[in-house]
Design a protein around this motif. Structure first.
Motif, PDB file in Angstrom:
ATOM      1  N   THR A 216       0.828  -1.265   0.039  1.00 47.76           N
ATOM      2  CA  THR A 216       0.022  -0.050  -0.172  1.00 47.76           C
ATOM      3  C   THR A 216       0.996   1.170   0.011  1.00 47.76           C
ATOM      4  OG1 THR A 216      -0.042   0.171   2.485  1.00 47.76           O
ATOM      5  CG2 THR A 216      -1.839  -1.073   1.447  1.00 47.76           C
ATOM      6  N   GLU A 217       0.501   2.453  -0.725  1.00 45.59           N
ATOM      7  CA  GLU A 217       1.133   3.577  -0.568  1.00 45.59           C
ATOM      8  C   GLU A 217      -0.183   4.692  -0.767  1.00 45.59           C
ATOM      9  OE1 GLU A 217       3.881   4.355  -3.978  1.00 45.59           O
ATOM     10  OE2 GLU A 217       2.743   2.819  -5.101  1.00 45.59           O
ATOM     11  N   SER A 218       0.740   5.998  -0.476  1.00 47.85           N
ATOM     12  CA  SER A 218      -0.357   7.115  -0.216  1.00 47.85           C
ATOM     13  C   SER A 218       0.289   7.877  -1.346  1.00 47.85           C
ATOM     14  CB  SER A 218      -0.264   7.692   1.058  1.00 47.85           C
ATOM     15  OG  SER A 218      -0.973   8.930   1.003  1.00 47.85           O
ATOM     16  N   PRO A 219      -0.587   8.828  -2.152  1.00 48.46           N
ATOM     17  CA  PRO A 219       0.056   9.926  -2.986  1.00 48.46           C
ATOM     18  C   PRO A 219       0.819  10.910  -2.196  1.00 48.46           C
ATOM     19  CG  PRO A 219      -2.030   9.277  -3.629  1.00 48.46           C
ATOM     20  CD  PRO A 219      -1.796   8.516  -2.382  1.00 48.46           C
ATOM     21  N   GLU A 220       0.266  11.255  -0.989  1.00 56.60           N
ATOM     22  CA  GLU A 220       0.588  12.224  -0.026  1.00 56.60           C
ATOM     23  C   GLU A 220       1.786  11.696   0.943  1.00 56.60           C
ATOM     24  OE1 GLU A 220      -2.727  15.088   1.212  1.00 56.60           O
ATOM     25  OE2 GLU A 220      -3.355  12.948   1.156  1.00 56.60           O
ATOM     26  N   ALA A 221       1.639  10.598   1.382  1.00 56.97           N
ATOM     27  CA  ALA A 221       2.594  10.238   2.584  1.00 56.97           C
ATOM     28  C   ALA A 221       3.511   9.256   2.123  1.00 56.97           C
ATOM     29  CB  ALA A 221       1.663   9.368   3.710  1.00 56.97           C
ATOM     30  N   GLY A 222       3.539   8.541   0.762  1.00 55.37           N
ATOM     31  CA  GLY A 222       4.433   7.779   0.294  1.00 55.37           C
ATOM     32  C   GLY A 222       4.339   6.262   0.628  1.00 55.37           C
ATOM     33  N   VAL A 223       5.277   5.685   0.722  1.00 54.92           N
ATOM     34  CA  VAL A 223       5.239   4.121   1.236  1.00 54.92           C
ATOM     35  C   VAL A 223       4.473   4.070   2.495  1.00 54.92           C
ATOM     36  CG1 VAL A 223       6.480   2.133   1.643  1.00 54.92           C
ATOM     37  CG2 VAL A 223       7.226   3.708  -0.259  1.00 54.92           C
ATOM     38  N   ASP A 224       3.649   2.972   2.400  1.00 54.55           N
ATOM     39  CA  ASP A 224       2.614   2.688   3.615  1.00 54.55           C
ATOM     40  C   ASP A 224       3.255   1.326   3.968  1.00 54.55           C
ATOM     41  OD1 ASP A 224       0.826   2.937   5.610  1.00 54.55           O
ATOM     42  OD2 ASP A 224      -0.640   1.742   4.457  1.00 54.55           O
ATOM     43  N   ILE A 225       2.706   0.180   3.448  1.00 53.03           N
ATOM     44  CA  ILE A 225       2.802  -1.277   4.037  1.00 53.03           C
ATOM     45  C   ILE A 225       3.701  -1.762   2.882  1.00 53.03           C
ATOM     46  CG2 ILE A 225       2.053  -3.289   4.738  1.00 53.03           C
ATOM     47  CD1 ILE A 225      -0.648  -2.264   5.588  1.00 53.03           C
ATOM     48  N   PHE A 226       4.851  -2.548   3.386  1.00 56.38           N
ATOM     49  CA  PHE A 226       5.592  -3.393   2.543  1.00 56.38           C
ATOM     50  C   PHE A 226       6.222  -4.553   3.178  1.00 56.38           C
ATOM     51  CE2 PHE A 226       8.115  -0.248   4.143  1.00 56.38           C
ATOM     52  CZ  PHE A 226       9.552  -0.855   4.804  1.00 56.38           C
ATOM     53  N   VAL A 227       6.567  -5.515   2.433  1.00 56.16           N
ATOM     54  CA  VAL A 227       6.896  -7.008   3.165  1.00 56.16           C
ATOM     55  C   VAL A 227       8.254  -7.560   2.271  1.00 56.16           C
ATOM     56  CG1 VAL A 227       4.450  -7.630   3.525  1.00 56.16           C
ATOM     57  CG2 VAL A 227       5.388  -8.320   1.288  1.00 56.16           C
ATOM     58  N   LYS A 228       8.963  -8.267   3.014  1.00 59.62           N
ATOM     59  CA  LYS A 228       9.836  -9.080   2.264  1.00 59.62           C
ATOM     60  C   LYS A 228       9.828 -10.575   2.942  1.00 59.62           C
ATOM     61  CE  LYS A 228      14.656  -8.775   0.870  1.00 59.62           C
ATOM     62  NZ  LYS A 228      15.962  -7.986   0.630  1.00 59.62           N
ATOM     63  N   GLN A 229      10.007 -11.635   2.126  1.00 56.74           N
ATOM     64  CA  GLN A 229      10.090 -12.930   2.442  1.00 56.74           C
ATOM     65  C   GLN A 229      11.636 -13.467   2.654  1.00 56.74           C
ATOM     66  OE1 GLN A 229       7.446 -14.851   3.296  1.00 56.74           O
ATOM     67  NE2 GLN A 229       9.242 -16.150   4.577  1.00 56.74           N
ATOM     68  N   LEU A 230      12.084 -13.458   4.161  1.00 61.63           N
ATOM     69  CA  LEU A 230      13.354 -13.838   4.390  1.00 61.63           C
ATOM     70  C   LEU A 230      12.917 -15.444   5.015  1.00 61.63           C
ATOM     71  CD1 LEU A 230      14.633 -10.723   5.969  1.00 61.63           C
ATOM     72  CD2 LEU A 230      15.239 -11.737   3.749  1.00 61.63           C
ATOM     73  N   ARG A 231      13.931 -15.692   5.998  1.00 58.99           N
ATOM     74  CA  ARG A 231      13.287 -17.145   6.662  1.00 58.99           C
ATOM     75  C   ARG A 231      12.203 -16.904   7.345  1.00 58.99           C
ATOM     76  NH1 ARG A 231      18.729 -18.594   9.883  1.00 58.99           N
ATOM     77  NH2 ARG A 231      18.942 -16.382   9.837  1.00 58.99           N
ATOM     78  N   SER A 232      11.953 -15.636   7.974  1.00 56.83           N
ATOM     79  CA  SER A 232      10.675 -15.291   8.446  1.00 56.83           C
ATOM     80  C   SER A 232      10.220 -14.201   7.459  1.00 56.83           C
ATOM     81  CB  SER A 232      10.913 -14.443   9.702  1.00 56.83           C
ATOM     82  OG  SER A 232       9.783 -13.829  10.273  1.00 56.83           O
ATOM     83  N   ARG A 233       8.731 -14.127   7.515  1.00 57.27           N
ATOM     84  CA  ARG A 233       8.078 -13.005   6.547  1.00 57.27           C
ATOM     85  C   ARG A 233       8.011 -11.642   7.328  1.00 57.27           C
ATOM     86  NH1 ARG A 233       4.574 -12.313   2.172  1.00 57.27           N
ATOM     87  NH2 ARG A 233       2.576 -10.724   2.735  1.00 57.27           N
TER      88      ARG A 233
END
Length: 342
Positions: A216-233
């Motif tokens: 998710t991201e906002s035009p005003e606030a920028g990046v909101d939620i992001f993820v990366k899969q490592l050994r743990s998510r």
């Protein structure tokens, strides 16, 4: 749903109504079949003024999201986060030693931000402790949520991604749009309204170049939620989906007091999309007077503050956490019905 500490002791919190406390008592005597039993840890590094509110907010979210799962919920704080004696007394008996993480078999971990004091993260007094938690979580949890400053610290430690200082604090409630399909945002209507409160930001281009997926991201606030899969998510929040309606107001009033006490140079910006139009007008007039006179007694002369009626802050948060708990529950055997003697 039951949220418990060790030994089936209920969390004593304004978040739990008397009827809910009776449900906890009943769980001690008779445990019905549950979808899963999950152990969740909260490493609460927020300053003393926000310590209880943060604990309460995450407790409520887990309680709303858990459905038929039973959650053993443990609170921790990094030992290098400075605490007043009053806060230490409040935490005594309710917050565990960080060394207990290893023996509790944590399924999911939530790590909050902290109040920044240094110009760069590696100079923060808690940096070594926090990076140790990042490494531990990657090897020992199914998934960990990193919130605000903790998210910035994690991507710096993992991939050398540096946050960027903003010209003005990002503070307000912003429309955030889904930009990818993911189990974490399942059943969430886009846009979702999320509170943001930070002095720094991560660049989208830096994250995607290092393999992070933006959700998710906002035009005003920028990046909101992001993820990366490592050994743990690993799940990262730049915003604060856990905030209640008054959280930004409390921070704004705190920052006004600091300005009047000459502990900060600039008068704080009114949180965006937060107060109603009349309140914003009154605050603009108050700001002019505060900047001219700048003395502590003015803090008691603030106008009445009224939030926007359509605020709908954190409406999607319980769904996000429900989806997170579902991910943690995958492959966990249901709990068979057991009866305990009275």
């Amino acid at each position: 749903m039951t949220v418990l500490f060790d030994k089936h002791r209920p969390i004593i919190s304004p978040a739990l109504a008397p009827t809910q406390l009776r449900e906890v008592d009943e769980f001690r005597n008779h445990q019905k079949e549950a979808d899963a039993v999950l152990t969740i840890g909260l490493i609460n590094n927020m300053p003393d003024s926000a310590l209880q509110a943060t604990e309460r907010q995450f407790t409520r979210l887990l309680q709303a999201a858990a459905g038929n799962s039973h959650i053993h919920f443990h609170c921790f704080s990094l030992p290098s986060v400075k605490r007043s004696q009053q806060a230490k007394q409040l935490m005594h008996g309710r917050y565990r030693d960080i060394a207990d993480l290893d023996r509790l078999h944590i399924d999911g971990l939530i790590v909050t931000g902290a109040e920044p004091n240094a110009a760069i993260l590696p100079e923060e007094p808690f940096w070594q402790d926090l990076t140790g938690i990042i490494d531990w979580a990657e090897a020992n949890t199914r998934s960990t949520i990193w919130s605000c400053l903790a998210a910035h610290a994690a991507v710096l430690h993992l991939d050398g991604i540096k946050r960027q200082r903003l010209d003005a604090k990002c503070s307000g409630v912003y429309d955030c749009f889904k930009v990818a399909n993911d189990g974490l945002t399942k059943d969430i209507t886009s846009p979702l309204r999320v509170a943001h409160s930070r002095l720094n930001a991560l660049r989208k281009s830096d994250l995607t170049a290092s393999g992070y997926q933006l959700l998710t991201e906002s035009p005003e606030a920028g990046v909101d939620i992001f993820v990366k899969q490592l050994r743990s998510r690993f799940v990262f929040f730049q915003g604060h989906p856990e905030y209640d309606a008054l959280s930004l107001q409390r921070e704004y009033l705190r920052d006004i007091t600091r300005y009047l006490a000459r502990q900060r140079d600039k008068f704080p910006t009114v949180p965006a999309n937060y107060f109603d139009t009349e309140t914003e007008r009154k605050l603009a007039n108050y700001q002019k007077r505060a900047m001219a006179e700048r003395q502590i007694p003015l803090s008691v002369e603030l106008p009445k503050l009224t939030l926007r009626p359509d605020l709908a802050i954190s409406a999607a948060a319980s769904t996000i956490f429900r989806n997170w708990l579902e991910y943690l529950s995958e492959g966990v055997e249901p709990v068979a019905e057991t009866t305990h003697p009275r």
